[in-house]
Design a protein around this motif. Structure first.
Motif, PDB file in Angstrom:
ATOM      1  N   ALA A   1       0.851  -1.189   0.000  1.00 61.04           N
ATOM      2  CA  ALA A   1       0.000   0.000   0.000  1.00 61.04           C
ATOM      3  C   ALA A   1       0.886   1.237   0.000  1.00 61.04           C
ATOM      4  N   CYS A   2       0.256   2.407  -0.133  1.00 66.87           N
ATOM      5  CA  CYS A   2       0.994   3.679  -0.108  1.00 66.87           C
ATOM      6  C   CYS A   2       0.291   4.654   0.834  1.00 66.87           C
ATOM      7  N   GLY A   3       1.049   5.589   1.360  1.00 69.36           N
ATOM      8  CA  GLY A   3       0.494   6.693   2.150  1.00 69.36           C
ATOM      9  C   GLY A   3      -0.328   6.207   3.327  1.00 69.36           C
ATOM     10  N   THR A   4      -1.505   6.780   3.460  1.00 71.46           N
ATOM     11  CA  THR A   4      -2.397   6.437   4.562  1.00 71.46           C
ATOM     12  C   THR A   4      -2.744   4.952   4.568  1.00 71.46           C
ATOM     13  N   ALA A   5      -2.964   4.401   3.387  1.00 69.87           N
ATOM     14  CA  ALA A   5      -3.314   2.981   3.296  1.00 69.87           C
ATOM     15  C   ALA A   5      -2.163   2.111   3.817  1.00 69.87           C
TER      16      ALA A   5
ATOM     17  N   SER B   1     -12.159   3.046   7.620  1.00 67.54           N
ATOM     18  CA  SER B   1     -12.763   1.875   6.997  1.00 67.54           C
ATOM     19  C   SER B   1     -11.730   0.773   6.741  1.00 67.54           C
ATOM     20  N   GLN B   2     -10.535   1.170   6.354  1.00 69.48           N
ATOM     21  CA  GLN B   2      -9.476   0.165   6.117  1.00 69.48           C
ATOM     22  C   GLN B   2      -9.153  -0.584   7.408  1.00 69.48           C
ATOM     23  N   LEU B   3      -9.093   0.159   8.524  1.00 74.90           N
ATOM     24  CA  LEU B   3      -8.799  -0.487   9.810  1.00 74.90           C
ATOM     25  C   LEU B   3      -9.944  -1.422  10.209  1.00 74.90           C
TER      26      LEU B   3
ATOM     27  N   ALA C   1      -3.372  -5.973  -1.111  1.00 66.59           N
ATOM     28  CA  ALA C   1      -3.265  -4.547  -1.445  1.00 66.59           C
ATOM     29  C   ALA C   1      -4.337  -3.775  -0.688  1.00 66.59           C
ATOM     30  N   ILE C   2      -3.947  -2.633  -0.123  1.00 67.84           N
ATOM     31  CA  ILE C   2      -4.936  -1.748   0.503  1.00 67.84           C
ATOM     32  C   ILE C   2      -4.911  -0.444  -0.279  1.00 67.84           C
ATOM     33  N   SER C   3      -6.067  -0.042  -0.777  1.00 62.74           N
ATOM     34  CA  SER C   3      -6.103   1.190  -1.574  1.00 62.74           C
ATOM     35  C   SER C   3      -7.513   1.760  -1.582  1.00 62.74           C
ATOM     36  N   GLN C   4      -7.629   3.023  -1.249  1.00 57.97           N
ATOM     37  CA  GLN C   4      -8.926   3.689  -1.324  1.00 57.97           C
ATOM     38  C   GLN C   4      -9.384   3.763  -2.769  1.00 57.97           C
ATOM     39  N   SER C   5      -8.527   4.318  -3.623  1.00 56.05           N
ATOM     40  CA  SER C   5      -8.921   4.559  -5.019  1.00 56.05           C
ATOM     41  C   SER C   5      -8.933   3.278  -5.841  1.00 56.05           C
TER      42      SER C   5
ATOM     43  N   SER D   1      -5.722  10.692  -6.552  1.00 54.36           N
ATOM     44  CA  SER D   1      -5.465   9.344  -7.030  1.00 54.36           C
ATOM     45  C   SER D   1      -4.139   9.367  -7.785  1.00 54.36           C
ATOM     46  N   VAL D   2      -3.155   8.632  -7.275  1.00 53.95           N
ATOM     47  CA  VAL D   2      -1.800   8.761  -7.821  1.00 53.95           C
ATOM     48  C   VAL D   2      -1.537   7.635  -8.822  1.00 53.95           C
ATOM     49  N   THR D   3      -1.895   7.905 -10.078  1.00 50.61           N
ATOM     50  CA  THR D   3      -1.803   6.842 -11.087  1.00 50.61           C
ATOM     51  C   THR D   3      -0.542   6.974 -11.935  1.00 50.61           C
TER      52      THR D   3
ATOM     53  N   VAL E   1      -8.569  15.280  -0.569  1.00 52.08           N
ATOM     54  CA  VAL E   1      -7.299  14.627  -0.949  1.00 52.08           C
ATOM     55  C   VAL E   1      -6.682  13.919   0.264  1.00 52.08           C
ATOM     56  N   ALA E   2      -6.827  14.520   1.439  1.00 52.01           N
ATOM     57  CA  ALA E   2      -6.323  13.859   2.649  1.00 52.01           C
ATOM     58  C   ALA E   2      -7.282  12.735   3.018  1.00 52.01           C
ATOM     59  N   SER E   3      -6.760  11.551   3.049  1.00 53.13           N
ATOM     60  CA  SER E   3      -7.609  10.384   3.309  1.00 53.13           C
ATOM     61  C   SER E   3      -7.950  10.298   4.798  1.00 53.13           C
ATOM     62  N   THR E   4      -9.226  10.247   5.117  1.00 59.26           N
ATOM     63  CA  THR E   4      -9.639  10.175   6.528  1.00 59.26           C
ATOM     64  C   THR E   4     -10.593   9.001   6.751  1.00 59.26           C
TER      65      THR E   4
ATOM     66  N   LYS F   1       0.998  17.369   7.962  1.00 60.59           N
ATOM     67  CA  LYS F   1       1.891  17.956   6.958  1.00 60.59           C
ATOM     68  C   LYS F   1       1.196  18.118   5.614  1.00 60.59           C
ATOM     69  N   GLU F   2       0.333  17.176   5.239  1.00 64.09           N
ATOM     70  CA  GLU F   2      -0.231  17.304   3.896  1.00 64.09           C
ATOM     71  C   GLU F   2      -1.263  18.408   3.777  1.00 64.09           C
ATOM     72  N   VAL F   3      -1.978  18.724   4.858  1.00 67.74           N
ATOM     73  CA  VAL F   3      -2.959  19.818   4.721  1.00 67.74           C
ATOM     74  C   VAL F   3      -2.439  21.153   5.231  1.00 67.74           C
TER      75      VAL F   3
END
Ligand code: M6R
Length: 608
Positions: free
Chosen positions: A300-304, A407-409, A346-350, A604-606, A399-402, A487-489
């Motif tokens: 996964a990446c970032g928050t995920a 939900s992932q947890l 894989a864990i991914s919001q998008s 979404s970082v494609t 953009v900041a995943s909350t 940091k991101e916001v």
């Protein structure tokens, strides 16, 4: 990155109105520049997002079809010159593109030698010139487009239009999402279904290596080798309104406040509390394989990724399965040892993050069972994994995943219960976890009622330029996530650190201007955290603690407290992260920053 939207209709609708409205729902994908092309009127482009584009569009800019784009810059500055749509030399072939053309330099050089004149620095422009070049052989638009697609290498979601055949739009997909919308007498192409939903709920997702041609009446799908593809339409049942802010000033706050509902939705139909079991329909097809799995690698990446780190603690402690967590961007570059008794999760919001997707593909190539915890239904990761669990968190626009993290947890806790009960977790333990999972929505709702207190804390610390976030065990990833949110916001320095690791370096930074957020809820690491807090106080550092309701002692030690309801240690990150999300939100809002669309980021970082 980038959002594309295209429309062709018989009559009645005004294409530019349809396209502009649609672009608004894609703004989370990029907002460096925007542009539109209608064969009947030409193109309008601008740096900035849809509001800027709208200002530049003349009143008579109307037509029956067109293509539009929102850009998140990769090659070339975010200027008007580099904004899409891009055209060929004659302004007849137009293209919008999401992705990166890897061989654009060599193609540009060859086309330059053939006399093509380029107007931008963008990799995308070569596509229009390639089509133009193939058109000179007299093969027609469709075949010229197909030939051009076979010339390019890289990732793309593309829509192409030719001035001489204004009704027809060609789409193609390789690594970047493309969905077709099938309406009555009108068809659409988009990066995701949201701009299509106000018009039709019937959609078709393209697969990599597929091309589609739409006209007002028809659509046709074929492969890059021109062989036909037959695919049934999918009916999308989420509403476009779900993507609206629902009365909140920002999507980020709305999405944090949706937390209780998100947990309920993730759990819905998946718990059998009386038996202490989880029922995961998406894993039914692979139950036997899962019994044989000896190891899970979470990618996964970032928050995920931070959710994955919490999952590692859950799965190892309660399901007894060895787990590793890998950044999607690293996994495929380090020759991972994987076999058929490994599950790559894989864990991914998008469901579209390229690094995570490529990690899944690497796992597959090496024979692993691939699984997903994905929010976006029908997304690439959801489709390419062997089995999985959908989050059902609804669209996340900020953009900041909350809410996706919450939900992932929750989904990871369900997975822990599911696998744990396969592997010796007692019914009693299962029941305890299930019961507490059911109690979480109400606990979170209670916590959210205190948001104004967190807003005033954010005001109190508004001058701070650095923050340290401390946590241990299950709450170490929460410290990382709290720092990432801030940091991101807010664009300020924040770093997450294992509380036990502080003495190995980070404590050197502490002084009266460097506050610490300590996640110090009553769990197995509580006493150790308290010692760390003493060490910080001895160096004149300010401490804000996330603490368990009723813990009066901690209030005497620290400067400020954000209380959370008590829960099981394995579930505590689901509650503990929320005050940190709210703190980041109010901190950034207080600075007047664009909380939902932080600079330099896209939802979404494609791209790699
Ligand atoms: O869509 P995904 O969950 O795969 O996205 C992963 C990251 O890009 C994402 O979590 C990113 O770090 C967010 N900006 C965090 O708030």
């Amino acid at each position: 990155m980038c959002g594309i939207f295209a429309y062709t209709g018989k009559k009645g609708k005004n294409a530019s109105g349809v396209l502009l409205k649609g672009l608004l729902s894609l703004e989370y994908r990029g907002y460096d520049s925007a542009g539109i092309y209608l064969p009947e009127r030409g193109s309008v482009k601008t740096p900035g997002a849809v509001a800027e584009l709208r200002k530049k569009i003349p009143k008579d800019f109307k037509g029956k079809s067109g293509i539009a784009h929102l850009r998140w810059a990769t090659h070339g500055e975010p200027t008007e010159k580099n904004a899409h749509p891009h055209a060929d030399c004659e302004g007849e072939v137009w293209v919008v593109h999401n992705g990166i053309i890897e061989n654009f330099r060599e193609l540009k050089e060859k086309l330059g030698q053939r006399g093509h004149k380029f107007k931008s620095d963008s990799d995308t422009e070569v596509i229009a010139h390639l089509v133009e070049e193939h058109l000179t052989t007299g093969i027609g638009f469709e075949k010229a487009a197909l030939a051009a697609l076979n010339d390019i290498r890289g990732t793309y979601g593309i829509a192409l239009q030719y001035k001489k055949e204004p009704d027809r739009i060609i789409a193609a997909r390789m690594g970047s999402p493309i969905v077709l919308g099938l309406g009555a007498g009108e068809h659409f192409i988009a990066s995701d279904p949201s701009p299509i939903l106000p018009h039709t709920r019937k959609v078709v997702f393209l697969e990599d290596g597929e091309v589609a041609v739409i006209t007002p009446e028809k659509h046709r799908i074929f492969k890059l080798d021109a062989t036909d593809v037959k695919r049934k339409a999918t009916k999308i049942d989420w509403s476009a309104e779900e993507a609206q802010k629902g009365g909140y000033e920002h999507f980020m706050l709305k999405e944090i406040m949706e937390g209780p509902e998100v947990i309920e939705n993730t759990l819905r139909g998946r718990l059998i509390p009386a038996k202490g079991l989880a029922k995961l329909g998406g894993l039914e097809g692979v139950t036997k394989q899962l019994e044989k799995i000896e190891r899970i690698i979470i990618v996964a990446c970032g928050t995920a990724y931070y959710a994955g780190l919490v999952g590692e603690y859950m799965l190892e402690e309660h399901a007894g399965i060895p787990v590793e967590v890998e950044l999607g961007s690293e996994f495929r570059y380090r020759k991972p040892v994987v076999n058929e008794r490994t599950a790559v999760l894989a864990i991914s919001q998008s469901g579209e993050t390229l690094d995570t997707l490529e990690a899944v593909r690497e796992g597959k190539r090496r024979g692993a069972l691939t699984l997903g915890i994905v929010n976006a239904v029908g997304s690439t990761i959801a489709r390419e994994t062997d089995a999985g669990v959908y989050n059902h968190a609804g669209p996340e626009i900020g953009v900041a995943s909350t809410k996706a993290f919450i939900s992932q947890l929750t989904a990871l806790a369900l997975l822990t219960l599911f696998l744990g009960r396969q592997r010796g977790m007692t019914a009693q333990e299962g029941k305890k976890i299930a019961k507490e999972l059911q109690a979480l929505p109400a606990k979170l709702a209670k916590l959210l009622e205190r948001k104004e207190g967190i807003a005033s804390l954010a005001r109190k610390y508004s001058d701070s330029r650095d923050f340290l976030f401390l946590g241990r065990r299950y709450n170490l990833p929460v410290a990382f996530e709290g720092a990432l949110k801030l940091k991101e916001v807010s664009y300020i320095h924040a770093e997450g650190c294992g509380a036990g690791e502080m003495k190995h370096g980070p404590i050197a930074m502490i002084d009266e201007k460097f506050p610490t957020m300590a996640i110090a809820t009553k769990d197995s690491m509580y006493e150790k955290l308290i010692s760390n807090i003493h060490e910080i106080k001895a160096r004149k550092g300010h401490v804000i603690a996330v603490a368990t309701e009723g813990d009066k002692e901690i209030a005497k030690l620290v400067d400020d407290v954000m209380y959370v309801p008590e829960t099981l240690e394995m579930l505590s990150p689901i509650l503990n992260v929320v005050p940190l999300q709210l703190f980041a939100y109010y901190f950034a809002k207080g600075k007047g920053l664009n909380v939902d669309r932080p600079r330099n980021l896209a939802k979404s970082v494609t791209v790699e």
